[in-house]
Design a protein around this motif. Structure first.
Motif, PDB file in Angstrom:
ATOM      1  N   GLU A  67       0.795  -1.114   0.033  1.00 37.17           N
ATOM      2  CA  GLU A  67       0.037   0.095  -0.077  1.00 37.17           C
ATOM      3  C   GLU A  67       0.867   1.229   0.043  1.00 37.17           C
ATOM      4  OE1 GLU A  67      -2.690  -0.249   3.219  1.00 37.17           O
ATOM      5  OE2 GLU A  67      -3.631  -2.413   2.607  1.00 37.17           O
ATOM      6  N   VAL A  68       0.777   1.881  -1.033  1.00 39.24           N
ATOM      7  CA  VAL A  68       1.758   3.070  -1.310  1.00 39.24           C
ATOM      8  C   VAL A  68       0.898   4.396  -1.211  1.00 39.24           C
ATOM      9  CG1 VAL A  68       3.393   4.010  -2.888  1.00 39.24           C
ATOM     10  CG2 VAL A  68       3.295   1.533  -2.374  1.00 39.24           C
ATOM     11  N   ILE A  69       1.577   5.726  -0.864  1.00 40.44           N
ATOM     12  CA  ILE A  69       1.044   7.052  -1.219  1.00 40.44           C
ATOM     13  C   ILE A  69       2.076   7.468  -2.080  1.00 40.44           C
ATOM     14  CG2 ILE A  69       0.613   9.182  -0.174  1.00 40.44           C
ATOM     15  CD1 ILE A  69       0.297   7.938   2.423  1.00 40.44           C
ATOM     16  N   VAL A  70       1.693   8.037  -3.229  1.00 42.40           N
ATOM     17  CA  VAL A  70       2.416   8.808  -4.199  1.00 42.40           C
ATOM     18  C   VAL A  70       1.873  10.186  -4.163  1.00 42.40           C
ATOM     19  CG1 VAL A  70       2.904   8.829  -6.650  1.00 42.40           C
ATOM     20  CG2 VAL A  70       2.149   6.621  -5.688  1.00 42.40           C
ATOM     21  N   GLY A  71       3.216  11.084  -4.321  1.00 39.57           N
ATOM     22  CA  GLY A  71       2.919  12.503  -4.390  1.00 39.57           C
ATOM     23  C   GLY A  71       4.364  13.150  -4.659  1.00 39.57           C
ATOM     24  N   PRO A  72       4.247  14.492  -4.656  1.00 40.24           N
ATOM     25  CA  PRO A  72       5.263  15.370  -5.221  1.00 40.24           C
ATOM     26  C   PRO A  72       6.366  15.262  -4.040  1.00 40.24           C
ATOM     27  CG  PRO A  72       3.194  16.712  -5.457  1.00 40.24           C
ATOM     28  CD  PRO A  72       3.039  15.458  -4.535  1.00 40.24           C
ATOM     29  N   SER A  73       7.583  15.316  -4.382  1.00 41.05           N
ATOM     30  CA  SER A  73       8.742  15.194  -3.321  1.00 41.05           C
ATOM     31  C   SER A  73       8.380  16.023  -2.074  1.00 41.05           C
ATOM     32  CB  SER A  73       9.909  15.654  -3.879  1.00 41.05           C
ATOM     33  OG  SER A  73      10.212  14.485  -5.034  1.00 41.05           O
ATOM     34  N   GLU A  74       8.192  17.132  -2.114  1.00 40.50           N
ATOM     35  CA  GLU A  74       7.930  17.880  -1.002  1.00 40.50           C
ATOM     36  C   GLU A  74       6.971  17.672  -0.212  1.00 40.50           C
ATOM     37  OE1 GLU A  74       6.139  19.899  -4.639  1.00 40.50           O
ATOM     38  OE2 GLU A  74       7.964  19.292  -4.197  1.00 40.50           O
ATOM     39  N   GLU A  75       6.130  16.876  -0.515  1.00 45.79           N
ATOM     40  CA  GLU A  75       4.916  16.566   0.225  1.00 45.79           C
ATOM     41  C   GLU A  75       4.685  15.144   0.851  1.00 45.79           C
ATOM     42  OE1 GLU A  75       1.133  17.184  -2.080  1.00 45.79           O
ATOM     43  OE2 GLU A  75       1.805  19.059  -2.446  1.00 45.79           O
ATOM     44  N   ILE A  76       5.921  14.228   0.288  1.00 49.98           N
ATOM     45  CA  ILE A  76       5.974  13.074   1.031  1.00 49.98           C
ATOM     46  C   ILE A  76       6.991  13.016   1.833  1.00 49.98           C
ATOM     47  CG2 ILE A  76       6.633  10.653   0.300  1.00 49.98           C
ATOM     48  CD1 ILE A  76       3.708  11.165  -0.876  1.00 49.98           C
ATOM     49  N   ASP A  77       6.628  12.362   3.189  1.00 47.58           N
ATOM     50  CA  ASP A  77       7.494  12.198   4.283  1.00 47.58           C
ATOM     51  C   ASP A  77       8.511  10.939   4.030  1.00 47.58           C
ATOM     52  OD1 ASP A  77       7.013  14.278   5.605  1.00 47.58           O
ATOM     53  OD2 ASP A  77       5.104  13.246   6.496  1.00 47.58           O
ATOM     54  N   ARG A  78       9.565  11.031   3.390  1.00 43.93           N
ATOM     55  CA  ARG A  78      10.534   9.964   3.169  1.00 43.93           C
ATOM     56  C   ARG A  78      11.698  10.050   3.753  1.00 43.93           C
ATOM     57  NH1 ARG A  78      10.933   6.715  -2.357  1.00 43.93           N
ATOM     58  NH2 ARG A  78      13.065   7.465  -2.056  1.00 43.93           N
ATOM     59  N   ALA A  79      12.602   9.149   3.942  1.00 42.39           N
ATOM     60  CA  ALA A  79      13.931   9.055   4.574  1.00 42.39           C
ATOM     61  C   ALA A  79      14.802   8.831   3.487  1.00 42.39           C
ATOM     62  CB  ALA A  79      13.998   8.087   5.852  1.00 42.39           C
ATOM     63  N   ASP A  80      14.926   9.753   2.563  1.00 44.61           N
ATOM     64  CA  ASP A  80      15.750   9.634   1.580  1.00 44.61           C
ATOM     65  C   ASP A  80      16.746  10.669   1.679  1.00 44.61           C
ATOM     66  OD1 ASP A  80      14.544  11.551   0.410  1.00 44.61           O
ATOM     67  OD2 ASP A  80      13.909  10.244  -1.308  1.00 44.61           O
ATOM     68  N   TYR A  81      17.913  10.534   0.630  1.00 48.83           N
ATOM     69  CA  TYR A  81      19.052  11.675   0.712  1.00 48.83           C
ATOM     70  C   TYR A  81      18.306  12.871   0.109  1.00 48.83           C
ATOM     71  CZ  TYR A  81      21.139   6.990  -0.003  1.00 48.83           C
ATOM     72  OH  TYR A  81      21.661   5.801   0.182  1.00 48.83           O
ATOM     73  N   GLU A  82      17.531  12.649  -0.879  1.00 48.33           N
ATOM     74  CA  GLU A  82      16.999  13.916  -1.474  1.00 48.33           C
ATOM     75  C   GLU A  82      16.241  14.822  -0.255  1.00 48.33           C
ATOM     76  OE1 GLU A  82      13.596  15.178  -4.747  1.00 48.33           O
ATOM     77  OE2 GLU A  82      14.942  13.589  -4.971  1.00 48.33           O
ATOM     78  N   ALA A  83      15.581  14.186   0.529  1.00 48.63           N
ATOM     79  CA  ALA A  83      14.844  15.141   1.625  1.00 48.63           C
ATOM     80  C   ALA A  83      15.781  15.820   2.447  1.00 48.63           C
ATOM     81  CB  ALA A  83      13.975  14.250   2.134  1.00 48.63           C
ATOM     82  N   GLU A  84      16.806  15.391   2.778  1.00 50.15           N
ATOM     83  CA  GLU A  84      17.655  15.976   3.682  1.00 50.15           C
ATOM     84  C   GLU A  84      18.617  17.150   2.661  1.00 50.15           C
ATOM     85  OE1 GLU A  84      19.002  14.083   7.512  1.00 50.15           O
ATOM     86  OE2 GLU A  84      19.992  12.858   6.146  1.00 50.15           O
ATOM     87  N   LEU A  85      18.869  16.621   1.621  1.00 47.15           N
ATOM     88  CA  LEU A  85      19.578  17.965   0.922  1.00 47.15           C
ATOM     89  C   LEU A  85      18.669  18.744   0.543  1.00 47.15           C
ATOM     90  CD1 LEU A  85      21.253  15.553  -1.605  1.00 47.15           C
ATOM     91  CD2 LEU A  85      22.155  16.482   0.240  1.00 47.15           C
ATOM     92  N   ARG A  86      17.419  18.689   0.361  1.00 45.48           N
ATOM     93  CA  ARG A  86      16.382  19.806   0.147  1.00 45.48           C
ATOM     94  C   ARG A  86      16.281  20.536   1.360  1.00 45.48           C
ATOM     95  NH1 ARG A  86      11.535  19.362  -3.596  1.00 45.48           N
ATOM     96  NH2 ARG A  86      12.159  17.618  -5.141  1.00 45.48           N
ATOM     97  N   ALA A  87      16.306  19.927   2.623  1.00 45.09           N
ATOM     98  CA  ALA A  87      15.957  20.490   3.914  1.00 45.09           C
ATOM     99  C   ALA A  87      17.434  21.508   4.028  1.00 45.09           C
ATOM    100  CB  ALA A  87      15.882  19.656   4.934  1.00 45.09           C
ATOM    101  N   THR A  88      18.608  21.274   3.616  1.00 44.43           N
ATOM    102  CA  THR A  88      19.719  22.054   3.835  1.00 44.43           C
ATOM    103  C   THR A  88      19.434  23.334   2.723  1.00 44.43           C
ATOM    104  OG1 THR A  88      21.044  19.928   4.077  1.00 44.43           O
ATOM    105  CG2 THR A  88      22.172  22.022   3.494  1.00 44.43           C
ATOM    106  N   ILE A  89      19.105  23.125   1.501  1.00 45.95           N
ATOM    107  CA  ILE A  89      18.979  24.122   0.930  1.00 45.95           C
ATOM    108  C   ILE A  89      17.883  25.252   1.277  1.00 45.95           C
ATOM    109  CG2 ILE A  89      18.155  24.745  -1.949  1.00 45.95           C
ATOM    110  CD1 ILE A  89      19.868  22.149  -2.631  1.00 45.95           C
TER     111      ILE A  89
END
Length: 196
Positions: free
Chosen positions: A149-171
């Protein structure tokens, strides 16, 4: 045998864990730099799926260097690749018999070349496994539809623990939320909520 799998809580890494659990004692590890606490969502998904979960602490300096690379390039590919390679190195140093990730055949980033995999194995006396490397996106999507069962959505709205999320947060912290769009193209992410 003990296997550590880089884990984001998304469909690819969850599917990789399900494929490997018949052969290994799988522990899911979310690499983080201490920038955000998005790893908590990955822990919840890992627990629902019945897997052991750990955090894999990575060097925050690597995240800063990756963000600088993203700024210089104007796109995220090389920065994300740099972070993925660092996370694999950290994971391999943990003493598992094998390490794995959820990279697919048609992923543009991150990727692990044959030479990189062999080097990792030789230097750390570990097996590197990419169980989805023979699967394209549509094949993965069909398997996921049947098992997760999966939720799909734009990167900025999905709470995922991936590198992109932390790099985005830094920016965002350094340049504000509008700066993220200058470096990261719009695309959807997935977050697994349950295993069927």
């Amino acid at each position: 045998m003990e296997l550590g799998l880089l884990y984001s809580g998304g469909k690819d890494s969850t599917l990789a864990a399900l494929l490997l659990e018949e052969f290994y004692d799988v522990t899911l590890l979310t690499a983080h730099f201490g920038i955000s606490d998005d790893w908590k969502h990955a822990r919840e998904t890992a627990e629902r799926a019945g897997f052991a979960f750990e955090r894999l602490e990575c060097d925050p300096e690597v995240a800063r260097e990756a963000v600088e690379r993203i700024r210089e390039d104007g796109f995220p590919r090389n920065g994300i690749q740099q972070v993925h390679q660092h996370a694999l190195e950290q994971l391999a140093a943990r003493g598992f018999d094998a390490v794995a990730d959820g990279t697919r055949r048609d992923d543009r980033v991150p990727t692990v070349s044959r030479a990189q995999a062999q080097s990792l194995e030789d230097r750390h006396d570990v097996d590197y496994i990419a169980p989805l490397s023979g699967f394209g996106r549509s094949a993965v999507d069909r398997l996921v539809e049947d098992r997760l069962e999966v939720i799909v959505g734009p990167s900025e709205e999905i709470d995922r623990a991936d590198y992109e999320a932390e790099l985005r947060a830094t920016i965002v912290d350094e340049e504000g939320p509008e700066a993220v769009a200058a470096y990261f193209p719009d695309h959807d992410q997935t977050y697994v909520t349950n295993v069927r």
